[in-house]
Motif scaffolding. Structure first.
Motif, PDB file in Angstrom:
ATOM      1  N   ILE A 211      -4.445   9.311  -5.800  1.00 15.31           N
ATOM      2  CA  ILE A 211      -5.318   9.119  -4.638  1.00 15.31           C
ATOM      3  C   ILE A 211      -4.629   8.389  -3.483  1.00 15.31           C
ATOM      4  CG2 ILE A 211      -7.439   9.145  -5.998  1.00 15.31           C
ATOM      5  CD1 ILE A 211      -7.578   6.075  -5.505  1.00 15.31           C
ATOM      6  N   HIS A 212      -3.417   7.918  -3.705  1.00 15.18           N
ATOM      7  CA  HIS A 212      -2.705   7.242  -2.622  1.00 15.18           C
ATOM      8  C   HIS A 212      -1.689   8.161  -1.938  1.00 15.18           C
ATOM      9  CE1 HIS A 212      -4.385   3.541  -4.438  1.00 15.18           C
ATOM     10  NE2 HIS A 212      -4.350   3.123  -3.192  1.00 15.18           N
ATOM     11  N   GLN A 213      -1.813   9.474  -2.159  1.00 17.92           N
ATOM     12  CA  GLN A 213      -1.005  10.402  -1.384  1.00 17.92           C
ATOM     13  C   GLN A 213      -1.420  10.307   0.088  1.00 17.92           C
ATOM     14  OE1 GLN A 213       0.029  14.280  -3.328  1.00 17.92           O
ATOM     15  NE2 GLN A 213      -1.650  13.737  -4.708  1.00 17.92           N
ATOM     16  N   LYS A 214      -0.471  10.436   0.983  1.00 16.24           N
ATOM     17  CA  LYS A 214      -0.695  10.163   2.404  1.00 16.24           C
ATOM     18  C   LYS A 214      -1.249  11.354   3.179  1.00 16.24           C
ATOM     19  CE  LYS A 214       0.830   5.991   1.933  1.00 16.24           C
ATOM     20  NZ  LYS A 214      -0.145   4.858   1.939  1.00 16.24           N
ATOM     21  N   SER A 215      -1.500  12.449   2.509  1.00 11.96           N
ATOM     22  CA  SER A 215      -2.023  13.623   3.192  1.00 11.96           C
ATOM     23  C   SER A 215      -3.482  13.407   3.584  1.00 11.96           C
ATOM     24  CB  SER A 215      -1.926  14.841   2.263  1.00 11.96           C
ATOM     25  OG  SER A 215      -2.771  14.635   1.131  1.00 11.96           O
ATOM     26  N   LEU A 216      -4.008  14.270   4.450  1.00 12.99           N
ATOM     27  CA  LEU A 216      -5.424  14.205   4.809  1.00 12.99           C
ATOM     28  C   LEU A 216      -6.304  14.407   3.578  1.00 12.99           C
ATOM     29  CD1 LEU A 216      -5.466  16.219   8.174  1.00 12.99           C
ATOM     30  CD2 LEU A 216      -5.702  13.748   7.871  1.00 12.99           C
ATOM     31  N   LYS A 217      -5.878  15.312   2.693  1.00  6.88           N
ATOM     32  CA  LYS A 217      -6.643  15.553   1.468  1.00  6.88           C
ATOM     33  C   LYS A 217      -6.622  14.313   0.578  1.00  6.88           C
ATOM     34  CE  LYS A 217      -5.349  20.444   1.487  1.00  6.88           C
ATOM     35  NZ  LYS A 217      -4.614  21.505   0.736  1.00  6.88           N
ATOM     36  N   GLY A 218      -5.463  13.666   0.500  1.00  5.56           N
ATOM     37  CA  GLY A 218      -5.357  12.467  -0.305  1.00  5.56           C
ATOM     38  C   GLY A 218      -6.245  11.355   0.216  1.00  5.56           C
ATOM     39  N   LYS A 219      -6.263  11.196   1.535  1.00  6.16           N
ATOM     40  CA  LYS A 219      -7.103  10.156   2.133  1.00  6.16           C
ATOM     41  C   LYS A 219      -8.581  10.456   1.919  1.00  6.16           C
ATOM     42  CE  LYS A 219      -3.620   8.973   5.594  1.00  6.16           C
ATOM     43  NZ  LYS A 219      -3.246   9.020   7.032  1.00  6.16           N
TER      44      LYS A 219
END
Length: 306
Positions: A211-219
């Protein structure tokens, strides 16, 4: 290579959102439509949540259909708590989403029509109460014969529930629908039951990294996961297991094969899935998922948010 054709029936809470995003990210898959059912939240919220997920993923061309707003008998009042009252963690993500993009056709009619337009080609993935599917098979009793596969997240194997003492959430919310589907859908059927998803949980460390991926989907996923309940044994994205099995044939490495049914009358066991291990009921056999290739599963989960 031709893409796998999927129809997806959801009660869109956080885990349905995760499963939908997994399918949207898979290059081998084409989603022909998403049908909505009550469950994790009200039908209106479910529809809004699906539209919001498609918006985040820039896939608003996919048709979304509104379906059943209550169980077949209408006697169960859902308690919307597991993923918040709105299904997406009470974050307001879908509050401003309008329902104008919904198709005018009812979800049940859409299921029947789309399957009949692609006979033998569609895998149907059901991640909520099975009300829409039960209504569809009553409209068209030949529907199961026209499906390639059916994948279900629901039911339990050992008589322990997560909604009642003995019943899993999806089956309990409409036991009659679950019984109809398990008895009348004779196509190859694969079930990700409660014990399977618990036994194949991911680590809390994976969840944090995911969940800490920096993509829009992650956010987006980080925002809606504020009320995600991590178990003592790890992170369970319930619906994503059924979706992963539909996307990659070899991601589930072992199955049980039994006839199954659903108890409708027990004081404590209403909604419980029954395993006919000795073939006394002489029912068609389904594939009950047992073990999962977690490395492949994690790759699909990661790709969903990239």
């Amino acid at each position: 290579m031709a893409k796998k054709l999927l129809l997806v029936d959801v009660d869109c809470g956080v885990d349905d959102a995760q499963a939908i995003m997994m399918a949207l990210a898979a290059p081998t898959v084409e989603i022909l439509g998403i049908t909505c059912c009550f469950g994790n939240t009200s039908l209106e919220n479910v529809c809004k949540n699906v539209l919001r997920v498609l918006e985040v993923c820039n896939r608003t061309e996919i048709a979304v259909y509104s379906g059943a707003s209550n169980s077949l008998l209408g006697g169960i009042k859902p308690e919307f708590a597991h993923f918040g009252t709105d299904g997406l963690g009470d974050t307001g993500e879908s509050a401003s989403v309008g329902l104008e993009p919904l198709q005018k056709e009812h979800a049940v009619n859409a299921l029947v029509r789309i399957v009949n337009e692609h006979v033998g080609e569609i895998s149907l993935v059901a991640t909520g109460p099975l009300t829409n599917l039960a209504l569809a098979v009553k409209l068209d009793p030949t529907l199961p014969q026209k499906l390639k596969n059916l994948y279900i997240m629901g039911g339990n194997l050992e008589g322990r529930g997560n909604r009642t003492v003995c019943a899993e959430f999806n089956f309990y919310l409409d036991p009659e629908a679950a019984q109809i589907v398990l008895n009348e859908f004779t196509c190859p059927t694969y079930i990700a039951a409660l014990e399977f998803v618990y036994n194949n949980a991911l680590s809390k460390e994976f969840f944090d990294n995911w969940i800490h991926q920096k993509s829009l989907k992650g956010k987006f996923m980080k925002r809606i996961s504020t009320k995600t309940q991590l178990h003592s044994f790890g992170f369970v994205s319930y619906d994503s297991y059924a979706m992963a099995a539909a996307i990659e044939d070899d991601i589930v490495t072992d199955y049980l094969k039994f006839g199954v049914d659903v108890d409708l009358r027990g004081q404590f066991t209403r909604g419980m899935m029954i395993l006919d291990v000795d073939d006394r009921l002489k029912k068609h056999k389904v594939f009950l998922m047992k073990t999962c290739d977690l490395e492949k599963f994690q790759r699909l989960m990661m790709a969903a948010l990239q």
